[in-house]
Scaffold this motif. Sequence first.
Motif: not given
Length: 268
Positions: A158-179
Amino acid sequence: DEVAALVAAEAAPGSRVRPDVERTALFVVERAEPFERLAGPFEVLQPEKYLADNVAVISADDQPDPGDPEDGGPEVGAPTLVTSTVPLRVEGSSGKEEAIDLSLEAADGEFRVDNPLVDVGLPKELGEGIELSETGVRVDVGKAPEERSPSALDHNAVLYPNIAEDTDFAVAPTPTGFETLTHLRSTEAPRTQTLNFELPQNAILKATEEGGAEVVKEGDALMGVSPPAALDAAGEDVPVSMSVSGDSLVLTVSPSESAQYPIPVDPL
């Protein structure tokens, strides 16, 4: 072989698998499209049969691009034996052993992993934080809009767009947690980012000698954070540091004047 290298993830110390948040071999970022590569091979690999929890056979029709046999890849049309340092299957909701499935589904106001090794909850609003329920640890992005909702890249990141100026934040689960991946789109993007940790009682966040961090409770590590890394659009390393301040991690990116944007930063 190449497929085995894709699924290899660093195993947590000790005899049990802990929900460590750590960089795995699957995290390979294509600079032109950084977010599409967060998902990793657990969506791609469909084992034909298991020889053990961490050993499986992938049929020729169901494996990713094996690469050129002359470069060490398997012969075209041949099944591939895959080994992993984390289990490739886990008990599912049916009570039977099922393949690890990192697909995300909306449930109870957040995104949950379909059949995880480690349970992870990704928020529908960023201010609710990323949750590792088994450890009682929650992580949120400091100064980001709390009501920011994600745009689904596909069903496992999942992508959270525009969390700050010209900045996006993405998260994905991994086998041992998240990235996570912070995407700096231009020189106007902030050079620092704070990640706030909500910790269980008697747990502390501390820096490691390697430049990462870990959450420790009564001598046991609940969560590990690898040292951060960043590359610019040309594939050049960009200096990035991480420090611990109370229950927060502070990341500082220091791109040179010649750095090419966008710059993906891998903080967790």
